[in-house]
Design a protein around this motif. Structure first.
Motif, PDB file in Angstrom:
ATOM      1  N   CYS A   1     -28.542  12.778  33.897  1.00  0.00           N
ATOM      2  CA  CYS A   1     -28.338  11.757  34.931  1.00  0.00           C
ATOM      3  C   CYS A   1     -26.986  11.945  35.639  1.00  0.00           C
ATOM      4  O   CYS A   1     -25.935  11.878  35.013  1.00  0.00           O
ATOM      5  N   PRO A   2     -27.004  12.173  36.945  1.00  0.00           N
ATOM      6  CA  PRO A   2     -25.733  12.415  37.653  1.00  0.00           C
ATOM      7  C   PRO A   2     -24.778  11.231  37.611  1.00  0.00           C
ATOM      8  O   PRO A   2     -23.570  11.424  37.489  1.00  0.00           O
ATOM      9  N   THR A   3     -25.307  10.022  37.728  1.00  0.00           N
ATOM     10  CA  THR A   3     -24.392   8.861  37.770  1.00  0.00           C
ATOM     11  C   THR A   3     -23.815   8.566  36.382  1.00  0.00           C
ATOM     12  O   THR A   3     -22.682   8.090  36.271  1.00  0.00           O
TER      13      THR A   3
ATOM     14  N   HIS B   1     -24.934   2.817  34.317  1.00  0.00           N
ATOM     15  CA  HIS B   1     -25.346   3.771  35.354  1.00  0.00           C
ATOM     16  C   HIS B   1     -26.174   4.916  34.756  1.00  0.00           C
ATOM     17  O   HIS B   1     -26.124   6.046  35.237  1.00  0.00           O
ATOM     18  N   SER B   2     -26.914   4.614  33.709  1.00  0.00           N
ATOM     19  CA  SER B   2     -27.753   5.635  33.065  1.00  0.00           C
ATOM     20  C   SER B   2     -29.217   5.200  33.122  1.00  0.00           C
ATOM     21  O   SER B   2     -29.501   4.011  33.310  1.00  0.00           O
ATOM     22  N   PRO B   3     -30.148   6.129  32.932  1.00  0.00           N
ATOM     23  CA  PRO B   3     -31.568   5.740  32.931  1.00  0.00           C
ATOM     24  C   PRO B   3     -31.859   4.707  31.832  1.00  0.00           C
ATOM     25  O   PRO B   3     -32.540   3.707  32.084  1.00  0.00           O
ATOM     26  N   ARG B   4     -31.320   4.968  30.637  1.00  0.00           N
ATOM     27  CA  ARG B   4     -31.591   4.050  29.524  1.00  0.00           C
ATOM     28  C   ARG B   4     -31.051   2.655  29.831  1.00  0.00           C
ATOM     29  O   ARG B   4     -31.707   1.645  29.585  1.00  0.00           O
TER      30      ARG B   4
ATOM     31  N   PHE C   1     -32.079   8.076  42.334  1.00  0.00           N
ATOM     32  CA  PHE C   1     -33.528   8.253  42.361  1.00  0.00           C
ATOM     33  C   PHE C   1     -33.932   9.732  42.447  1.00  0.00           C
ATOM     34  O   PHE C   1     -34.869  10.106  43.136  1.00  0.00           O
ATOM     35  N   CYS C   2     -33.185  10.554  41.733  1.00  0.00           N
ATOM     36  CA  CYS C   2     -33.518  11.980  41.659  1.00  0.00           C
ATOM     37  C   CYS C   2     -34.661  12.224  40.668  1.00  0.00           C
ATOM     38  O   CYS C   2     -35.318  13.251  40.716  1.00  0.00           O
ATOM     39  N   ARG C   3     -34.824  11.285  39.765  1.00  0.00           N
ATOM     40  CA  ARG C   3     -35.865  11.336  38.726  1.00  0.00           C
ATOM     41  C   ARG C   3     -35.725  12.537  37.793  1.00  0.00           C
ATOM     42  O   ARG C   3     -36.697  12.977  37.180  1.00  0.00           O
ATOM     43  N   LEU C   4     -34.496  13.067  37.699  1.00  0.00           N
ATOM     44  CA  LEU C   4     -34.264  14.168  36.759  1.00  0.00           C
ATOM     45  C   LEU C   4     -34.407  13.669  35.330  1.00  0.00           C
ATOM     46  O   LEU C   4     -34.744  14.432  34.423  1.00  0.00           O
ATOM     47  N   CYS C   5     -34.144  12.371  35.117  1.00  0.00           N
ATOM     48  CA  CYS C   5     -34.284  11.802  33.769  1.00  0.00           C
ATOM     49  C   CYS C   5     -35.708  11.985  33.255  1.00  0.00           C
ATOM     50  O   CYS C   5     -35.927  12.181  32.066  1.00  0.00           O
TER      51      CYS C   5
ATOM     52  N   LYS D   1     -42.120   7.105  32.622  1.00  0.00           N
ATOM     53  CA  LYS D   1     -42.174   7.245  34.093  1.00  0.00           C
ATOM     54  C   LYS D   1     -41.087   6.353  34.688  1.00  0.00           C
ATOM     55  O   LYS D   1     -41.358   5.240  35.169  1.00  0.00           O
ATOM     56  N   TYR D   2     -39.877   6.849  34.662  1.00  0.00           N
ATOM     57  CA  TYR D   2     -38.717   6.076  35.124  1.00  0.00           C
ATOM     58  C   TYR D   2     -38.901   5.578  36.566  1.00  0.00           C
ATOM     59  O   TYR D   2     -38.620   4.427  36.892  1.00  0.00           O
ATOM     60  N   GLY D   3     -39.393   6.479  37.432  1.00  0.00           N
ATOM     61  CA  GLY D   3     -39.552   6.129  38.851  1.00  0.00           C
ATOM     62  C   GLY D   3     -40.423   4.905  39.035  1.00  0.00           C
ATOM     63  O   GLY D   3     -40.091   3.995  39.800  1.00  0.00           O
TER      64      GLY D   3
HETATM   65  S1  SF4 Z   1     -33.279   8.848  38.792  1.00  0.00           S
HETATM   66 FE1  SF4 Z   1     -32.734   8.994  36.633  1.00  0.00          FE
HETATM   67  S2  SF4 Z   1     -31.388  10.775  36.485  1.00  0.00           S
HETATM   68 FE2  SF4 Z   1     -31.482  10.210  38.669  1.00  0.00          FE
HETATM   69  S3  SF4 Z   1     -29.720   8.847  38.964  1.00  0.00           S
HETATM   70 FE3  SF4 Z   1     -31.478   7.538  38.514  1.00  0.00          FE
HETATM   71  S4  SF4 Z   1     -31.400   7.217  36.313  1.00  0.00           S
HETATM   72 FE4  SF4 Z   1     -30.060   8.954  36.770  1.00  0.00          FE
END
Ligand code: SF4
Ligand code: SF4
Length: 339
Positions: A20-22, A31-34, A54-58, A67-69
Motif C-alpha cells: 500500500c503506497p499510503t 492509511h492502510s487497507p486493513r 484506489f490502486c487496488r494493489l492490496c 475484494k478491497y475495491g
Molecule cells: S487501493 Fe489498497 S493499496 Fe492502494 S492506496 Fe488504497 S488501500 Fe492502499
C-alpha cells in the motif's frame, strides 16, 4: 456480495500493508487497507478512506482474496474540484481546453498541471477513420493531448497492418475510482457498443475495460497495445538500448504488464528491472491533483526505486504514470514510441 460478507473475509493478517503506497508513506494503519476496512466495519468516519489512491494493489497481495475495491467504493467522496476535473475528461475537446487553459491561470491545481506537463506540448487529439475499419485505436483521455507523437507512432504502425478507426475520450476508470458509478457506466456504454477489437494505449484503461462485463454487463473485445502485439503475433522491429519498466497498478492487477515486458524483450532491448515495478508512481488517476502532498511522498519512494535500476529511460504505458515519471526527472517512453 454484501459489504459485511466481503469485510468478514479479511483475517487482519497484514500481508497487504507493504503493497500500500499510503501506508508506505505514513506507516499509519489509518492509511492502510486493513485500517480502512476496519473503519468501514466499525462505521468510523475515517480520513483514511479519502487518502486511498484506489490502486487496488492490496488486492494483489491478499491471500484471502478480499475484494478491497468493492468494500471501499461506496465510501469514496468527491469534492467539487475533482468532479470538475473528471467532467473535463469526458470530452476530448474539454480535456484539450482544460490543459491548454491551465498553462495560463495561477490556481494551485493549474500550477500542478504546469509542473507535471513541463516540456510537453498540449495538442488536439488525432481523429480519423479508414474505410471499413477492422480495429479501433483508443488512445485514452490524456494521451492524445499530451503525447500526440506516441499516438501517431501507434497509428502508423497499426495502419501498415489493419484498417483503423480512432475513438478518443474516457473509458470511465477515473470516475469509477472516484465512486461515480453512474458516470462510469455511461462512459462505458459508449465504448460498449463497439463491435470491433479495441486497442488502447493506456494499460490501466485496458484493465478497467476488461471488467466492463463484470461491472456493467457490457461485452467488448479490448487489448492493451502490447498485449495486442503479442497475442496477434505482430512482427516487431529489433532495437537497441537499455530501459527499466514501470507496471501501472490496474494493469498489474489484471496480469497485463507481462505483455509489455515481452514486447520489450522481443525487440532485443536490455531491461534493467526496478525494485517493485508495480509500486504506485504517485499519480493515482487524479490523486496527484487532489492530494498533492501524499502523492509527492509516494512519488519520492518510486523515484528511489527507479534510481536504483541505474537507468533513466522508463517504459510507461499509462499517461498519468508517465507524467509522474517525467516530474521525477526520468524519460518516460511508451512501447509505441519504440516502433
Ligand atoms: S487501493 Fe489498497 S493499496 Fe492502494 S492506496 Fe488504497 S488501500 Fe492502499
Ligand atoms: S485485506 Fe487481505 S491481506 Fe489485508 S489484512 Fe485483510 S486478509 Fe490480510
Amino acid at each position: 456480495m454484501e459489504v459485511e460478507k466481503l469485510i468478514s473475509m479479511c483475517t487482519h493478517c497484514g500481508f497487504c500493508l507493504e503493497t500500500c503506497p499510503t501506508f508506505s508513506v505514513t506507516r499509519n494503519e489509518v492509511h492502510s487497507p486493513r485500517g480502512r476496512i476496519e473503519a468501514i466495519r466499525s462505521k468510523i468516519e475515517s480520513y483514511g478512506l479519502q487518502t486511498c489512491m484506489f490502486c487496488r494493489l492490496c488486492e494483489t497481495a491478499c491471500p484471502a482474496g478480499v475484494k478491497y475495491g468493492q468494500i471501499v467504493l461506496p465510501f469514496r467522496k468527491r469534492n467539487v474540484k475533482q468532479s470538475l476535473f473528471l467532467r473535463s475528461l469526458e470530452s476530448p475537446r474539454a480535456t484539450y481546453l482544460l490543459l491548454k487553459g491551465s498553462q495560463k491561470i495561477s490556481l494551485k491545481e493549474a500550477q500542478r498541471f504546469k509542473e507535471f506537463t513541463k516540456g510537453l506540448k498540449v495538442e488536439r487529439q488525432i481523429e480519423g477513420e479508414d474505410d471499413e475499419p477492422e480495429i479501433v485505436l483508443f488512445p485514452g483521455c490524456l494521451e492524445g493531448v499530451l503525447f500526440r507523437e506516441t499516438v501517431e507512432k501507434a497509428l502508423n504502425f497499426l495502419r501498415k497492418r489493419y484498417k483503423v478507426k480512432i475513438i478518443n475520450g474516457c473509458c470511465g476508470l477515473a470516475h469509477f475510482s472516484a465512486g461515480n458509478i453512474e458516470k462510469a457506466k455511461e462512459l462505458a456504454s459508449r465504448l460498449g457498443t463497439i463491435k470491433k477489437p479495441i486497442v488502447t494505449l493506456q494499460s490501466n484503461c485496458a484493465a478497467h475495460m476488461k471488467e466492463y462485463k463484470e461491472l456493467f454487463g457490457l461485452e467488448v473485445e479490448v487489448f492493451d497495445f502490447a498485449e495486442f502485439l503479442i497475442r496477434k503475433g505482430v512482427d516487431l522491429p529489433r532495437k537497441e538500448g537499455k530501459v527499466t519498466i514501470h507496471y501501472p497498478c490496474n494493469a498489474y492487477r489484471k496480469g497485463l504488464t507481462k505483455y509489455v515486458v515481452e514486447v520489450i524483450k522481443k525487440m532485443g532491448i536490455n531491461v534493467r528491472e526496478m525494485e517493485d515495478p508495480q509500486f504506485e508512481c504517485g499519480s493515482g488517476g487524479d490523486y496527484w491533483i487532489t492530494h498533492p502532498e501524499m502523492s509527492d511522498k509516494v512519488r519520492e519512494i518510486k523515484k528511489t526505486k527507479i534510481e536504483k535500476s541505474g537507468v533513466n529511460t522508463v517504459i510507461s504505458t499509462n499517461s498519468v504514470c508517465s507524467l509522474s515519471i517525467l516530474r521525477s526527472g526520468f524519460k518516460p517512453l511508451h512501447v509505441a514510441d519504440l516502433l
